[in-house]
Every structure is written in structure tokens, then in C-alpha cells.
Write an enzyme that holds these catalytic residues in place. Structure first.
Site, short mmCIF file in Angstrom:
data_model
loop_
_atom_site.label_atom_id
_atom_site.label_comp_id
_atom_site.label_asym_id
_atom_site.label_seq_id
_atom_site.Cartn_x
_atom_site.Cartn_y
_atom_site.Cartn_z
N GLU A 53 -12.33 3.03 3.09
CA GLU A 53 -12.69 3.82 4.28
C GLU A 53 -14.21 3.96 4.38
OE1 GLU A 53 -9.93 7.22 3.35
OE2 GLU A 53 -9.29 6.88 5.42
N GLU A 66 -2.47 4.67 -0.64
CA GLU A 66 -2.06 6.02 -0.19
C GLU A 66 -0.54 6.15 -0.17
OE1 GLU A 66 -4.63 4.39 0.92
OE2 GLU A 66 -6.28 5.76 1.38
#
Ligand code: 1HE
Length: 266
Positions: free
Chosen positions: A120, A140
Site C-alpha cells: 500500500e 490480509e
């Protein structure tokens, strides 16, 4: 609802800044934790970008050690309530916005793990260089959490919703070559050469006309999201402003007078 502020920088900073000429190299320096992104390191990162002197025109962002970043510091997630989790994301968003929508182009140099929040963060940079050791994952799904550092917006723009969905559902990890091919990196270099390449690219971008860099960093992403007629109008306005700068006139004149370089294959 409140979120505990990061502990005051105690012993040694976890983000280092080195400036050479017009280029700053900002380094995540928490290699013993694989540059896992704690609130403290996010705060230091933001401060590093916000306090650069005006003389700095481009930035290299890298990570110390064998991994760019192992993503979110999972030890900070455990005690968070739902409301604190929301604030946690906001802290990341604000820091990342400063990096992406500043006035300086940023090159991210990636090696080893570029995973979760690390990817990210990398997706915030304008240019990405991968060393051959780099690999990209979004664990995730396996950790029982979700993207929370802007990846749903930024990584999907880079490689598409379909690939991000598949990475998160299956734990699919892309190696450096694959990441380069699908658009996670613009440059692929041998191990140990990423920083040199990143600094070379940063120096080149630092030499651009400031108004061109401003238009590229600030206007282009907005234009790309506008409906076509609006986008074309915004582009025309930005083009008008950019070309009106004396520096643009001089650069174009230099080419016409055969004083400037040609565009040739590398
Ligand atoms: C960490 C973290 C971390 C390492 N949070 N402490 N990210 C992940 O799920 C990736 C988790 N990390 C790993 O898979 C591995 O650490 C690596 C493959 C990156 C590196 O492996 P290795 O063998 O070199 O190191 P290590 O022994 O696993 O880790 C060294 C230390 O760093 C160890 O701590 P120690 O006190 O036992 O020495 C690890 O616990 C610590 N460490 N990674 C906390 N991530 C805004 S939302 C974003 C959501 C996400 O980012 S999810 C992805 C999280």
C-alpha cells in the site's frame, strides 16, 4: 474515540533522511521488524516528507535490510477497538496523501517483502523500482483483516480489481518479474542496484520544470478520474498554465536551437 499517539521518538529514529543535492533519500529503518509499519514509523515518515528543505525536488523512499516492508505492524492491531481501527486508517491516509499529493516526485525502491501495508505504501509512490528479490503479497485475507492503507483504491488502480481480489483471496504472491509485468514496478534491477537506480531516476525528475512536475503529480490523477469532457477541459487549462511559464518557453527554445537533448531509445 481516540487513538493513542505514537510514542515519542525515544532512542533512535526509525526513518532516516539523507539529502544529496536536489534528492532526498528517506529510509524506513526498522529492519529488525522487517520495516513493519507502526504508527510511530508512519508518523516519522510523514514528518520526514513535511520537513524537507525547499532545495529537495525529488525523493527516494526505501527500506533498510532485506525487505522493503512487512506491512502493518500486526502487534498494534490486536488491542484496537472498531472505532480506533477507523482512526488508524485515517492516520495512514493522511500521511500517504502528503507523499502522493506533494510537490515532489517519489521513487520507491523495493526489495524482499513488499506485502500488505508495505505494498500500500509502495503504491503511493509515483515511480517504483523492484530489485529481483522483491515479492508482492496481500495476506490480509489470511490474517482475517482487510486493506486499510488505501490499497483498495491505489493498488486496484495499478493492477486491477480482479488481481487484487485474487491476491487477497488466495494469498497469491507475485515475484519481482511477475510484479514488473503486471505493473507493480516500472523498473526491474539486479539485487543491490535499486537505490542507485532510484537515485538516478529521482535526479532526472528533479531536473524537470517545477510546473510540469506539479501538473503531473497534482492534475493528472484528477483528470484521469474526470468524465471525458471535464478531463479534456482541465487538461487544456493545465497545459495552458504549464506552457506559459518562462521556463517552458526556454526549454522549448533550447530544443529548437539544438541545445537540448533528443528523445532516443535507452
Ligand atoms: C512483524 C511483522 C509485522 C515481521 N508486524 N511484526 N504483514 C504480514 O502478514 C507479513 C508478516 N511478516 C512475514 O511474513 C515475515 O516477517 C517476512 C516474510 C516479512 C520476513 O520473514 P523473516 O523470517 O525474515 O523475519 P521474521 O522472523 O518473521 O520477523 C522478524 C521480526 O519482525 C519478528 O519479531 P521478533 O520480535 O520475533 O524478532 C516478527 O514478529 C516481526 N515482524 N513482520 C509485526 N507485519 C493498513 S492495513 C495493512 C494490513 C497489512 O499490512 S496485513 C499484512 C501484515
Amino acid at each position: 474515540m481516540s487513538l493513542k499517539s505514537p510514542p515519542a521518538a525515544a532512542d533512535r529514529p526509525e526513518v532516516r533522511v539523507a539529502i544529496e543535492g536536489a534528492v532526498a533519500t528517506i529510509t524506513l529503518d526498522r529492519p529488525h521488524k522487517r520495516n513493519a509499519l507502526s504508527l510511530r514509523i508512519i508518523g516519522e515518515l510523514r514528518a520526514a516528507f513535511e520537513t524537507l528543505p525547499d532545495s529537495v525536488k525529488a525523493v527516494v523512499l526505501n527500506g533498510a535490510g532485506e525487505h522493503f516492508s512487512a506491512g502493518l505492524d500486526l502487534s498494534e492491531l490486536a488491542p484496537l477497538s472498531a472505532a480506533e481501527g477507523m482512526l488508524h486508517s485515517m492516520v495512514w491516509y493522511e500521511a500517504f496523501d502528503r507523499i502522493q499529493f506533494g510537490t515532489r516526485p517519489v521513487v520507491c525502491v523495493m526489495q524482499g517483502a513488499v506485502v500488505g501495508g508495505g505494498l500500500e505504501l509502495a503504491s503511493v509512490a509515483h515511480v517504483r523500482v523492484a530489485e529481483h528479490s522483491a515479492y508482492f503479497g496481500l495476506p490480509e485475507g489470511q490474517r482475517g483483516i482487510f486493506l486499510g492503507g488505501g490499497g483498495s483504491v491505489r493498488i486496484t488502480k495499478l493492477i486491477g480489481v480482479s488481481r487484487v481480489t485474487e491476491m487477497m483471496l488466495t494469498g497469491h504472491v507475485y515475484n519481482a518479474q511477475e510484479g514488473f509485468q503486471i505493473g507493480l514496478a516500472h523498473h526491474l534491477v539486479p539485487v543491490g542496484e535499486g537505490l542507485r537506480k532510484g537515485q538516478e531516476l529521482a535526479a532526472r525528475m528533479a531536473g524537470n520544470a517545477p510546473m510540469s512536475n506539479f501538473a503531473i503529480l497534482r492534475a493528472l490523477p484528477l483528470i484521469a478520474e474526470q468524465p471525458m469532457a471535464h478531463g479534456l477541459m482541465t487538461e487544456a487549462l493545465m497545459a495552458t498554465v504549464t506552457q506559459s511559464e518562462p521556463e517552458a518557453k526556454e526549454r522549448v527554445r533550447a530544443f529548437l536551437d539544438k541545445r537540448a537533448g533528443k528523445v532516443l531509445p535507452s
